[in-house]
Design an enzyme around this catalytic site. Structure first.
Site, mmCIF file in Angstrom:
data_model
loop_
_atom_site.group_PDB
_atom_site.id
_atom_site.type_symbol
_atom_site.label_atom_id
_atom_site.label_comp_id
_atom_site.label_asym_id
_atom_site.label_seq_id
_atom_site.Cartn_x
_atom_site.Cartn_y
_atom_site.Cartn_z
ATOM 1 N N SER B 51 0.851 -1.198 0.000
ATOM 2 C CA SER B 51 0.000 0.000 0.000
ATOM 3 C C SER B 51 0.887 1.249 0.000
ATOM 4 O O SER B 51 0.545 2.239 -0.621
ATOM 5 C CB SER B 51 -0.965 -0.007 1.179
ATOM 6 O OG SER B 51 -0.261 -0.029 2.402
ATOM 7 N N GLU B 52 2.054 1.183 0.676
ATOM 8 C CA GLU B 52 3.002 2.297 0.615
ATOM 9 C C GLU B 52 4.455 1.813 0.637
ATOM 10 O O GLU B 52 4.777 0.837 1.332
ATOM 11 C CB GLU B 52 2.820 3.276 1.792
ATOM 12 C CG GLU B 52 1.692 4.277 1.610
ATOM 13 C CD GLU B 52 0.412 3.805 2.275
ATOM 14 O OE1 GLU B 52 0.438 2.717 2.909
ATOM 15 O OE2 GLU B 52 -0.615 4.497 2.171
ATOM 16 N N THR B 53 5.291 2.513 -0.114
ATOM 17 C CA THR B 53 6.749 2.357 -0.083
ATOM 18 C C THR B 53 7.302 3.740 0.201
ATOM 19 O O THR B 53 6.840 4.724 -0.378
ATOM 20 C CB THR B 53 7.270 1.847 -1.435
ATOM 21 O OG1 THR B 53 6.704 0.552 -1.680
ATOM 22 C CG2 THR B 53 8.792 1.748 -1.473
ATOM 23 N N HIS B 82 0.558 4.831 8.847
ATOM 24 C CA HIS B 82 1.400 3.669 9.153
ATOM 25 C C HIS B 82 2.761 3.752 8.471
ATOM 26 O O HIS B 82 3.769 3.327 9.058
ATOM 27 C CB HIS B 82 0.646 2.338 8.896
ATOM 28 C CG HIS B 82 0.938 1.660 7.622
ATOM 29 N ND1 HIS B 82 0.245 1.890 6.459
ATOM 30 C CD2 HIS B 82 1.883 0.738 7.304
ATOM 31 C CE1 HIS B 82 0.743 1.138 5.499
ATOM 32 N NE2 HIS B 82 1.733 0.432 5.982
#
Lengths: 293, 293
Positions: B51-53, B82
């Site tokens: 979902s995120e990097t 997060h």
């Protein structure tokens, strides 16, 4: 028990990081398989969020080099194409083998034969490639959601995953297609089809194709570069053209997703008149380290 | 130019690997930011499929410890919850800091203040938390697709991402909800809402909640454990209850996805009568190594 195991994330069907299809590979060859429950393996694959995460274990069949278990975020698969190539690349790295020319992979669908070319390309022989007709009214439903004409009757290919192979007029029309994914998921589910392989021949080539793979029913609108899809396509092409000699088919895939995958396939005539279906490509190690389990 | 950079994949809002929400963090603090183009950063985040990097760079603002850039597979975000906690955990690991009690993160939405408790919990103060009414006819549309009653008027929370916060009768009804995700995506898109935070209070608790976060319009039916969602929820609760004193809100999330996330929040009364909204939790390093770019 806390474990720290060797981890690689490999980019498959490319030599350029981030241009292929990733697979996470965990080296469990130095531990007993019973130390990790199915539930743990599934939880890890759910967490990596990659289309597949694989686990290399000690082989349990004589003559095999390793046993591979392949998980999507939701379930275990008997076989899958790009995870097989990426896991072979990882096995060579984990074990420091530099000269292997062929390997045998044990997996749930049986023993898969792998070859490694002198330039490092890894190829596998498809463990199965069954082809079936699709009723015309079902073809008509797919025509509607793909919004593009086919140039030969689409067929159903069971290569482990079950693909509808749909051939368009040329590479460009394949590349530009904008299917209705919500409707595709509904129709795929209705008939128990895994997804759709769209392919179009490159003008002027002998057997070079642009390919795309759609699996919206599994929550993945488009797979970047798809090994089992390439097997489905070449088996379809053999059915369509009845090649009598070994035929090379080069496939590009993933452009619409900013990838540049290259799949090198072969329809190989055997001595007994039957054919083998082979898919392969390069692979490059992008992330290397360890995983705490 | 080929680069090999330190890489960590951190599990956030848990101490147990695979029970939280993962974020991939790449340490770019020893290179010049100009060495990596926006296009490269986006390609990496598209490829990890998380979902995120995030990418840690040298700070450009005095007094900040690092600059964080946050990417989803599709775009760059000004801020996210997060990934901020996971990236702080990674920063501490990359730099070997063991005693830091507070840090300042520079990111596109401004400077974010982080605190680290003696037990290692990392918390951030929300850079924004704006609340708005939702028209009754829109609430009715959400009622229909959530198939569950709300116990107070849902509101629109802009905390970076834009969430509809929808409070159910209790934790159990929240946990058991089975929304119509296809319709939810359509309605979210129609009104420009990012997604829905569903929450229900735990019986007998003072302010403990079960929470779920749905973002089907972004292709993610359910987010496992959501920092910005927790900020949206506590800002909503402050609006609803007008707490006059600092209030702790403990949230569990992710059970339906086999996760067990724990978010520790605080609605903190300031000397000037205003309130700060703080979210935090544990984080654990799962994958450690390097990435070849």
């Amino acid at each position: 028990m806390a474990l720290k195991l060797p981890f690689l994330q490999v980019d498959v069907f490319t030599n350029t990081p981030f241009k292929g299809n990733p697979v996470a590979v965990i080296n469990c060859m130095n531990i007993d398989e019973s130390l990790l429950s199915d539930k743990q393996l599934q939880a890890i694959a759910n967490w990596t969020n990659l289309s597949e995460t694989t686990f290399l274990f000690k082989p349990t069949t004589d003559g095999c080099d390793y046993k591979l278990r392949i998980f999507t975020p939701m379930c275990e698969l008997p076989f899958a194409g790009h995870p097989t190539i990426g896991s072979c690349k990882a096995f060579l790295q984990f074990t420091g083998q530099k000269t292997a020319k062929s390997l045998k992979q044990e997996c749930k669908s049986g023993i898969v034969n792998l070859t490694i070319s002198s330039e490092g390309k890894i190829s596998f022989k498809a463990p199965r490639a069954d082809i079936e007709e699709i009723p015309q009214d079902v073809i008509n439903e797919y025509r509607k959601i793909l919004q593009i004409d086919c140039v030969a009757a689409p067929k159903l290919l069971d290569v482990g995953p079950i693909w509808v192979v749909y051939l368009t007029s040329d590479a460009e029309s394949c590349y530009n297609a904008n299917p209705d994914f919500a409707q595709m998921a509904i129709i795929n589910n209705k008939y128990g089809h895994g997804g759709i392989i769209l392919a179009g021949k490159k003008p002027g080539s002998s057997q070079d194709y642009e390919m795309r793979a759609f699996v919206p029913a599994d929550g993945v609108q488009e797979d970047p570069v798809c090994g089992s899809g390439s097997i489905a396509l070449i088996r379809y092409l053999q059915d369509l053209h009845n090649f009598t000699e070994t035929t090379e088919v080069n496939i590009t895939q993933g452009g619409r997703l900013t990838r540049q995958g290259e799949i090198f396939c072969q329809i190989k005539g055997n001595a007994d008149g039957a054919f083998s279906y082979i898919s392969g490509g390069n692979a490059t190690i992008v992330i290397e380290g360890s995983i705490n389990i």
